[in-house]
Scaffold this active site. Structure first.
Site, PDB file in Angstrom:
ATOM      1  N   SER A  46     -21.167 -23.363  26.091  1.00  0.00           N
ATOM      2  CA  SER A  46     -20.199 -22.980  25.139  1.00  0.00           C
ATOM      3  C   SER A  46     -19.834 -24.687  24.903  1.00  0.00           C
ATOM      4  O   SER A  46     -19.785 -24.907  25.477  1.00  0.00           O
ATOM      5  CB  SER A  46     -19.410 -22.716  26.176  1.00  0.00           C
ATOM      6  OG  SER A  46     -17.872 -22.771  25.841  1.00  0.00           O
TER       7      SER A  46
ATOM      8  N   LYS B 163     -25.232  -8.287  17.996  1.00  0.00           N
ATOM      9  CA  LYS B 163     -25.502  -7.047  17.043  1.00  0.00           C
ATOM     10  C   LYS B 163     -24.696  -7.865  16.027  1.00  0.00           C
ATOM     11  O   LYS B 163     -23.699  -8.580  16.043  1.00  0.00           O
ATOM     12  CB  LYS B 163     -25.250  -5.679  16.420  1.00  0.00           C
ATOM     13  CG  LYS B 163     -23.717  -5.392  16.893  1.00  0.00           C
ATOM     14  CD  LYS B 163     -23.421  -5.270  15.503  1.00  0.00           C
ATOM     15  CE  LYS B 163     -21.135  -5.461  15.485  1.00  0.00           C
ATOM     16  NZ  LYS B 163     -21.243  -5.149  14.046  1.00  0.00           N
TER      17      LYS B 163
ATOM     18  N   ASP C  62     -20.519  -6.000   8.018  1.00  0.00           N
ATOM     19  CA  ASP C  62     -19.786  -5.884   9.785  1.00  0.00           C
ATOM     20  C   ASP C  62     -19.888  -5.061  10.377  1.00  0.00           C
ATOM     21  O   ASP C  62     -19.930  -4.651  11.388  1.00  0.00           O
ATOM     22  CB  ASP C  62     -18.888  -7.366   9.327  1.00  0.00           C
ATOM     23  CG  ASP C  62     -18.600  -7.897  11.498  1.00  0.00           C
ATOM     24  OD1 ASP C  62     -19.581  -7.900  11.450  1.00  0.00           O
ATOM     25  OD2 ASP C  62     -17.981  -7.161  11.108  1.00  0.00           O
TER      26      ASP C  62
ATOM     27  N   ILE D   1     -15.479 -11.988  21.370  1.00  0.00           N
ATOM     28  CA  ILE D   1     -16.775 -11.416  21.705  1.00  0.00           C
ATOM     29  C   ILE D   1     -16.449 -10.842  23.077  1.00  0.00           C
ATOM     30  O   ILE D   1     -17.197 -10.311  23.955  1.00  0.00           O
ATOM     31  CB  ILE D   1     -17.997 -10.149  20.850  1.00  0.00           C
ATOM     32  CG1 ILE D   1     -18.134  -9.582  20.919  1.00  0.00           C
ATOM     33  CG2 ILE D   1     -18.426 -11.369  21.293  1.00  0.00           C
ATOM     34  CD1 ILE D   1     -17.269  -7.645  20.490  1.00  0.00           C
TER      35      ILE D   1
END
Lengths: 319, 319
Positions: free
Chosen positions: B46, B100, B177, B24
């Site tokens: 990361s 989200k 989802d 994403i």
């Protein structure tokens, strides 16, 4: 006069109506109100009719019209549909005590909290187990201490406590009907927030609600909390929370009614849960302050959300 | 200077770090940030390492120490564990945008909201589907109108959209989802609160998450809302919401990307969801205002809480 509704002065009895006359109202609310000088039992609101020695009405507006001195209500109807009743009560200027859990869904519970917020009325969303005499002493013992582990065993026989009550097997209730009492104690005693890491829910193959649940949680300090709920417990019934800190173990038993420190029973108040709830309601009314904590209910929803489901043998009321 | 952290003046680019460099982040966040003058892509955080042409760090504190000009982060890690990251970001004076749903559980989401409240930092809990171009026009159309019925069909093939991603079948995700995107639109378009009346969740016999769900809800005005989620949809994929008012029907299709009134397509902005999200984040930063609405997530939890479970045929990625 309308301007005094909901603003009973300390010392003057608060005229209260009980909405929903079922087992919990008769077993707990009515005798508690009768035994508390701060309240005067003034009316009931009951769809099925009630005969409790006071005027009874079908709706809150009818009750308010006939009994303008009533300034508070206790909502003892089933969880579903409480939002509409509470909105009506607030709109009529009434202070509200509501049985646990405050609603059937979290969205409805949040809507109830939102309706009360800014209404100028008091909303007291009760958790009766939090009023057990060991809860505040346990909270004090925990405060400032480094904990190592918390375990919860909440095990009872649904056949004994809810004989033949099929509603307990409707989706979304089951073993969390008693279990939420343990969660209401945990969320009071341990530092917030209490977070769910994982859950397993066991469903009887012939029922739509869990008969057992195992939860792993973590408190704000990272302390592991292991929870074991069982609704199929024969023999001794268990409602216990054990908190370990170094060499010390604090144990709440009897649902918080008794407390042991290192196996030595500690002195506690003998006051019952419901008398404490109503004493608190009077305090909140005096202070014009609401008390609404949805965290126990949120943890139940989280357990359903994250819970891995297992299927167990069929449940039999006579099994 | 520390005193300006999180308080970038309008016009001066906001140095932003992206935390969690997965699909994403690469598909949406990085190109959107690159295309928005208000932001300057300054760093990544990361664990797996990232090579996006900017300095990369293992932790937020390391990033802050090396890049004191960074005043905002976008949290793109998986939902579980975001509370710790967001707390760290807020403690270092950073404004936070979070993907989200904001967390894996409601308790964690509430704790995130509580952490931000009063921190002086901006928290933007995004719902990307709310930024679809049809959502605000639909909300305006609904406003002041008497609705008769709302229906939702959100049907896609998990094999196409999440090929081989077993995490989607972990307990608590599954068809919600994508479904939570529909709920995020509904809760924006319809008058609050939206309440769940009943739910049925279909679980493949070999999976721990639902592959389909049917929900019945009611909006604040009592309008019935019927929701049909399916994750096993072959052929045409459907992300539609139809709202009926008298003789008129407004239809959002393509996840809110298109809108028809009585079957006539209506003109809409062509701006994408993520560009709108980042434009909104800049507005919130300018206004020093948070935006956190957990109502879509709460409805998902309610569906699991109240949902009646059915068992369906085994799921096969190659089926």
């Amino acid at each position: 006069m309308a301007s005094t509704v909901g603003n009973a002065a300390p010392g003057k009895p608060i005229a209260i109506a009980v909405v929903g006359i079922g087992k919990i109202a008769r077993d707990q609310h009515l005798p508690t109100i009768a035994g508390n000088d701060r309240f005067r039992f003034a009316a009931t609101v009951s769809l099925s009719g009630a005969n409790e020695g006071v005027p009874t009405f079908k709706t809150i507006p009818e009750m308010v019209a006939a009994c303008p001195d009533v300034s508070a209500v206790a909502i003892c109807t089933p969880p579903r549909g409480r939002l509409a009743l509470i909105r009506e009560a607030l709109a009529h200027g009434l202070d509200v005590l509501v049985e646990k859990p405050p609603a059937a869904t979290l969205s409805e519970a949040e809507a109830i909290a939102a309706a009360a917020s800014g209404s100028g009325r008091v909303l007291y969303a009760t958790w009766h187990s939090r009023a057990a005499p060991g809860v505040e002493p346990a909270r004090e013992w925990v405060s400032g201490r480094n904990l190592d582990k918390v375990t919860v065993a909440w095990k009872e026989d649904v056949r004994v406590w809810h004989p033949g009550q099929e509603w307990i097997w409707e989706p979304g209730i089951g073993v969390f009907d008693p279990g939420i009492n343990a969660l209401s104690i945990l969320t009071r005693v341990l530092p917030a927030p209490l977070l769910l890491d994982e859950a397993t829910l066991g469903f009887p193959e012939n029922k739509a609600a869990p008969i057992e649940a195992a939860l792993k949680l973590t408190d704000a300090a990272g302390v592991p909390v292991e929870v074991d709920f069982n609704f199929d417990q024969r023999g001794p019934q268990t409602w216990e929370i054990a908190i370990t800190s170094g060499d010390d173990t604090l144990r709440l038993t009897h649902g918080g009614g008794k407390m042991e420190l290192n196996a030595v029973e500690q002195p506690l108040s003998s006051e019952g849960e419901y008398p404490r709830l109503y004493a608190r309601f009077a305090e909140l009314i005096d202070a014009r302050q609401s008390e609404v904590d949805l965290s126990p209910f949120r943890l139940v929803a989280d357990a359903f959300l994250l819970g891995r489901r297992t299927t167990l043998a069929a449940f039999d009321w006579n099994g």
